[in-house]
Structures are given as C-alpha cells and as structure tokens.
Design a protein around this motif. Structure first.
Motif, short mmCIF file in Angstrom:
data_model
loop_
_atom_site.label_atom_id
_atom_site.label_comp_id
_atom_site.label_asym_id
_atom_site.label_seq_id
_atom_site.Cartn_x
_atom_site.Cartn_y
_atom_site.Cartn_z
N LYS A 37 0.75 -1.16 0.05
CA LYS A 37 0.03 0.00 -0.04
C LYS A 37 0.89 1.29 0.00
CE LYS A 37 -4.11 2.12 2.22
NZ LYS A 37 -5.00 1.87 3.37
N ASN A 135 -11.98 -3.01 4.44
CA ASN A 135 -10.88 -3.20 5.51
C ASN A 135 -10.82 -4.59 6.23
OD1 ASN A 135 -9.64 -0.87 4.59
ND2 ASN A 135 -10.44 0.03 6.39
N ASP A 148 -5.58 -1.85 7.86
CA ASP A 148 -5.89 -0.78 7.75
C ASP A 148 -6.40 -0.19 9.22
OD1 ASP A 148 -4.92 -0.53 5.34
OD2 ASP A 148 -6.77 -0.27 4.42
MG MG Z 1 -8.45 -0.13 3.40
#
Ligand code: MG
Ligand code: ATP
Length: 325
Positions: A37, A135, A148
């Motif tokens: 990410k 998430n 997250d």
């Molecule tokens: Mg996310």
C-alpha cells in the motif's frame, strides 16, 4: 532484512482508496508475493519518518485475525506498507460479485472481526477506527483478517483532512465530533454486517417493500449485482451523515434472518453508546457463540474459492517460491 523499494516488482493493481493505492508485488530476494500500500502525503520528511517509525509497531501485531505485516518504508514521496497478500480480496469486492453474503458466512466474519478487535485492544490498547467491508480481507483458506487500523497517531493526524468518502461507517457520536472509542468500532461492524447481509449500503434504510424486492431477485444471492443495484435513493455524504445522527438506525428483519442475528445487529446499532453492546457482551452473544467453533473454516474456504474462482494453479503461484528448473 529490511524491505527496500528496489526489491519489489509490481504485478498488478489490487485497488485504490482515499489517498492510497494497493499493488500486488513480488519481493525479489525471497520470491514472496505481498500487497504494497502506497500512501501519498504532503508532509515534511520528518513527519514521514515519524510515521514510518510508528508503523513499525505492526511488527508486533501477530494474530490470525490481523493481516500479516512485512515492513514499511518511505520512498518517492510515499509511505509504503507491505503486508500479507490476501487472494480473496476485501469484502466490498466480494459483495460486487455476489448479491449478498449468506448469514453463516457473516457469522464467521463476525467471529473474526470481534477477535481481531479484542486482540488490538488487549495487546496493543488501540481501537481499529476504520471497520468497513473494504478493510476486512479474506483468502482461499477461509481466513478472515482486519487491515488498515490506526496504529500510527501521526498517520491518523496527517490523513484526517483528506476524507472524501461517499458513504460513512462512522458512529453517530464520532460524526457529531464527540469523544469516541472502541464502541464506535462496534457500530461500524454492525453497519457493515447489515450492508453485506442485504447487499446494499443501508442508509437510508430500505423499506419493507425494498427488502422484499432485494430478496425476490435471487433467493440464493449468487448472482452478481447489476450496476447501480439497490441504490433506490442515493444521499449526498452530508445528508447521509445527518441521517445517521438524527434518524432511527437500520435493522434486519426476522423474515430473512435468524432472531439471534437480528438481535446482534440491534445491539451493535444503538445510537447511544450507553445502550450499545460492548465487545465482551458481544463475545458472549448467541450469534457469536453459534459460529465460534474454530474447527471448520472449510465452508468459508470453499465459498471464497468458488466466488473468486481461485484454483490450485493460482494458489501455487501466490504461495510458493518459484523454483528455477
Ligand atoms: Mg483499506
Ligand atoms: P478507503 O481508502 O476509503 O479506506 P479502501 O479500504 O478500499 O478505501 P485501500 O485501503 O487503499 O482503500 O485499499 C484498496 C483496495 O486494495 C481494497 O479495497 C482491497 O480490495 C485491496 N487490498 C488492500 N489490502 C490488500 C491485501 N493485503 N491483499 C489483497 N487486497 C488488498
């Protein structure tokens, strides 16, 4: 050793969110498949370094209900977080492939999320802050894990201004700017479960007729949703937040779901935090109890493989080192 930018090769994009992009990558030195990410932040280098330092706490987050962490580094103006690649993707993507998620799978999801939240609270004294279908990640082994969550206070501060969602999973107290805590995660779980059960973001709540229509389309819920499906009335984000704060919370009907599931949802979606069930209460709720036995992840595993069309070839590609022959 430490993860470096030059050791990672992009394979394909997995998705994009607010201020972030997630890539499936291969770590050249080990041939391991990972998800990277990258978050673009307009902050001073010192702040970036602090975020990277704070994110290293993720090395201590080891739980079957939390996505594994490989490392973090700043490169090319971005903060990079390398984590376990989950080959079933996130539950919002799953929900685009099926009409809705069946109750027995939602039961397993509930167990995993509550255990993940309880791990974060007991071991790390943190709340998640961003529970929502995107998430919660799944894989072909039937594992369900959270990602997250808010480990870095500096990252939370630096991304606060960039909120530009079209839906909100935030609790009424948080939307009102009051103090909020783990009870806010419980609300977000409740709202996410209703969305996955109905196959539609539940604000504004569907009428009884809307729900009958939702369930008439396909009794098994195995057909993909047509584009724009279930969006009978789309509210702008501000109207939507007002609705959450001022109107009655969404609920599930016993026509389509078990009484235990409906009650679980009612307890999560109390607008007042004093009435809302806390984590410990939910860990003893009959709906949780029904799905808590760890013995079989097989039903979730085979469901995910079928929905995501994951075959043995892909499992080998993603999970084993490629040998030079
Ligand atoms: Mg996310
Ligand atoms: P938002 O930015 O509003 O929180 P989001 O959660 O969808 O939305 P990202 O966190 O940037 O945004 O993630 C983008 C997408 O990447 C996710 O929706 C998910 O499908 C995919 N993804 C994220 N992490 C992984 C992972 N570890 N394995 C597989 N797919 C992932």
């Amino acid at each position: 050793g430490e993860l470096k930018h030059d050791d990672l090769v992009n394979i394909c994009e997995l998705g994009q969110g607010n201020g972030g992009i997630v890539w499936k990558v291969r770590h050249k030195p080990t041939d391991k498949i990972m998800a990277r990410k990258s978050i673009y932040l307009e902050v001073k280098p010192a702040v970036k370094n602090q975020i990277v330092r704070e994110l290293k706490v993720l090395h201590q987050c080891n739980s079957p209900y939390i996505v594994g962490f490989y490392g973090t580094f700043a490169a090319e103006g971005q903060i990079n977080i390398c984590m376990e690649y989950m080959d079933g993707g996130s539950l919002d993507l799953i929900l685009k492939k099926v009409m809705r998620i069946p109750e027995h799978i939602l039961g397993k999801i509930t167990v995993a999320v509550l255990r993940g939240l309880s791990y974060l609270r007991e071991r790390h004294r943190i709340m998640h802050r961003d529970i929502k279908p995107s998430n919660i990640l799944v894989n072909h082994q039937g594992e369900i894990k959270l990602c997250d969550f808010g480990v870095s206070a500096q990252l939370i501060d630096s991304t606060l201004q960039t909120f530009i969602g079209t839906r909100s999973y935030m609790s009424p107290e948080r939307l009102e700017g009051a103090n909020y805590g783990i009870m806010s995660d419980i609300w977000s779980l409740g709202l996410s479960l209703v969305e996955m059960a109905l196959g539609r973001y539940p604000i504004p709540p569907p009428s009884t007729k809307d729900i009958d229509d939702l369930f008439k389309q396909d009794p098994n819920g195995n057909q993909p949703r047509p584009e724009g499906f279930g969006c009978y009335k789309v509210l702008a984000i501000f109207e939507l937040m007002e609705w959450i704060v001022n109107e009655a919370p969404p609920s599930l009907s016993q026509t389509h779901f078990s009484p235990e599931f409906c009650d679980f949802i009612d307890r999560c979606l109390k607008k007042s935090t004093t009435e809302r069930a806390d984590l410990n209460t939910l860990l003893h709720h009959p709906f949780y109890k029904r799905y808590e036995s760890e013995s079989d992840n097989q039903d979730v595993a085979s469901w995910i493989r079928q929905i995501c069309k994951i075959d043995q070839y892909q499992i080998n590609e993603n999970n084993y080192r490629r040998c030079a022959t």
